[in-house]
Design an enzyme around this catalytic site. Structure first.
Site, PDB file in Angstrom:
ATOM      1  N   ASN A   1      -0.484  19.460 -21.894  1.00 34.02           N
ATOM      2  CA  ASN A   1      -0.863  18.763 -23.409  1.00 34.02           C
ATOM      3  C   ASN A   1      -0.940  19.520 -24.507  1.00 34.02           C
ATOM      4  O   ASN A   1      -1.057  19.029 -25.675  1.00 34.02           O
ATOM      5  CB  ASN A   1      -2.493  18.338 -23.141  1.00 34.02           C
TER       6      ASN A   1
ATOM      7  N   ARG B   1       0.861  -1.158   0.103  1.00 30.64           N
ATOM      8  CA  ARG B   1       0.000   0.166  -0.028  1.00 30.64           C
ATOM      9  C   ARG B   1       0.926   1.230   0.136  1.00 30.64           C
ATOM     10  O   ARG B   1       0.419   2.425   0.514  1.00 30.64           O
ATOM     11  CB  ARG B   1      -0.892   0.078   1.356  1.00 30.64           C
TER      12      ARG B   1
END
Ligand SMILES: NC(=O)c1ccc[n+]([C@@H]2O[C@H](COP(=O)([O-])OP(=O)(O)OC[C@H]3O[C@@H](n4cnc5c(N)ncnc54)[C@H](O)[C@@H]3O)[C@@H](O)[C@H]2O)c1
Ligand SMILES: [Zn+2]
Length: 370
Positions: free
Chosen positions: A253, A129
């Protein structure tokens, strides 16, 4: 380190409250890894994840530095290549961690380019985890882009980066001297992302690159320091304001929507990612001119900078329909429009939802500002 070369170190802090971490940029500073791990409070097993290409060049100094700081490092190697950023490789990393007794006190060091960084980071995010990890990026792309911001993950046969987690490293150690051995095209791919930051977020940085073409292409250390440190500073300021890609982070982007279409249409063979993004940026800057967002001169400067750095800027010869079809399927597509990032002049941007991608792209295909 060569005689006379100075060990310049700049530290950039990525400010994310309790997940904040430093990026140390230097020249010949790989040997400080062990002490930085100690200073960062990392104890227990140091698991170095790398690939054979990078290991042959940089594993020895990394191990020496860890041993000097009283770690007993373990090395897990993955094969070199994007196709190995996969669930099979991830499984092998989990196997290696378990077989070597990796426990909650252990930590991972990602030594390599973006592929190693992404998969090692995801292994760290998920093993038990989550165990701490450190990024030691050795490609320009990893130094200016993938090691900053905490995106980790692997590819799925149906698409790239479909599985992953946001997971920040404890620190990033960048040794610019590692770029000396980087192949030319890999170097260019990193430069594309740096140019991207300049075009949409930092006019001064754009002008620095314009004025230092030769030092940059020759990989002179002072120029590299400025390019890498500025890029890290710009990317971290975006990440600080939008850690989980809810809004602003989409600016990163820029050039990528058309770039991805170029990569897809050419079957991922003709162009590397950064080369395709450079084409995308040249095309979008041309669209920005058509839309009255940038002047003719600014648009020419964008194309000139890309060409002078060695990029190809013309859109490969496919029809607007081919491009529109692929862009319509782009994963950034929301509702029935595609969010495009346009530069506003140089150093600023606007986001706009485009519904009729085909008509927009007709301008590109007609080809202005070549
Ligand atoms: N996490 C993010 O935010 C993020 C952002 C951009 C890209 N990425 C990912 O990054 C990956 C691409 O990263 P990349 O461009 O670094 O590719 P890469 O990791 O495949 O490295 C490119 C090549 O250079 C070699 N190499 C690495 N360091 C070297 C050195 N110093 N000298 C000589 N050779 C060296 C590598 O072994 C490899 O062959 C993609 O998987 C992409 O999805 C992630
Ligand atoms: Zn990119």
């Amino acid at each position: 380190m060569e005689k006379g070369e100075r060990l310049a170190v700049e530290t950039i802090i990525v400010g994310l409250a309790e997940r904040s971490y430093p990026i140390q940029v230097g020249i010949g500073n790989l040997g400080s890894l062990g002490s930085l791990c100690r200073e960062g409070g990392l104890s227990g097993k140091a698991v170095v994840i790398t690939n054979p290409t990078v290991a042959a060049l940089y594993l020895a100094p990394v191990l020496r530095s860890l041993v000097d700081s009283d770690y007993e490092p373990i090395v897990l190697q993955i094969p070199d290549g994007e196709e190995y950023k996969s669930s099979e490789t991830l499984q092998q990393l989990y196997d290696g961690l378990i077989e070597n007794g990796g426990d909650r006190g252990s930590f991972i060091i990602a030594l390599g380019g973006g592929v190693v960084g992404d998969i090692a980071g995801f292994a760290a995010a998920t093993y038990l985890r989550g165990i701490p990890f450190v990024q030691v990026p050795t490609t320009l792309l990893a130094q200016v882009d993938s090691s900053v911001g905490g995106k980790t993950g692997i590819n799925h046969p149906r698409g790239k980066n479909l599985i992953g987690a946001f997971y920040q490293p404890k620190f990033v150690l960048i040794d610019l001297a590692t770029l000396e051995t980087l192949p030319e095209r890999e170097y260019l791919c990193g430069l594309a992302e740096a140019v991207k930051y300049g075009i949409v977020l930092d006019r001064d940085f754009f002008e620095f690159m314009e004025a230092h073409i030769q030092p940059i292409t020759e990989r002179q250390k002072d120029a590299l320091l400025r390019v890498v440190a500025t890029s890290c500073r710009i990317k971290s300021s975006v990440v600080e304001r939008d850690e989980r890609e809810g809004g602003l982070r989409a600016v990163l982007n820029y050039g990528h929507t058309i770039g991805h279409a170029v990569e897809t249409l050419t079957g991922y063979r003709r162009f590397k990612h950064g080369e395709a993004v450079a084409i995308g940026m040249a095309q979008v800057s041309s669209l920005a001119f058509q839309k009255g967002l940038a002047t003719d001169d600014e648009t020419r400067r964008v194309t000139a900078l890309l060409k002078n750095l060695g990029f190809f800027t013309e859109l490969p010869d496919y029809s607007p329909d081919d491009y529109a079809e692929i862009i319509g399927h782009d994963k950034k597509k929301r509702d029935d429009g595609v969010t495009f990032i346009f530069n506003r002049g140089i150093g600023d941007f606007v986001m706009e939802k485009i519904v009729d991608v085909r008509t927009l792209l007709l301008t590109c295909v007609r080809g202005e500002h070549r």
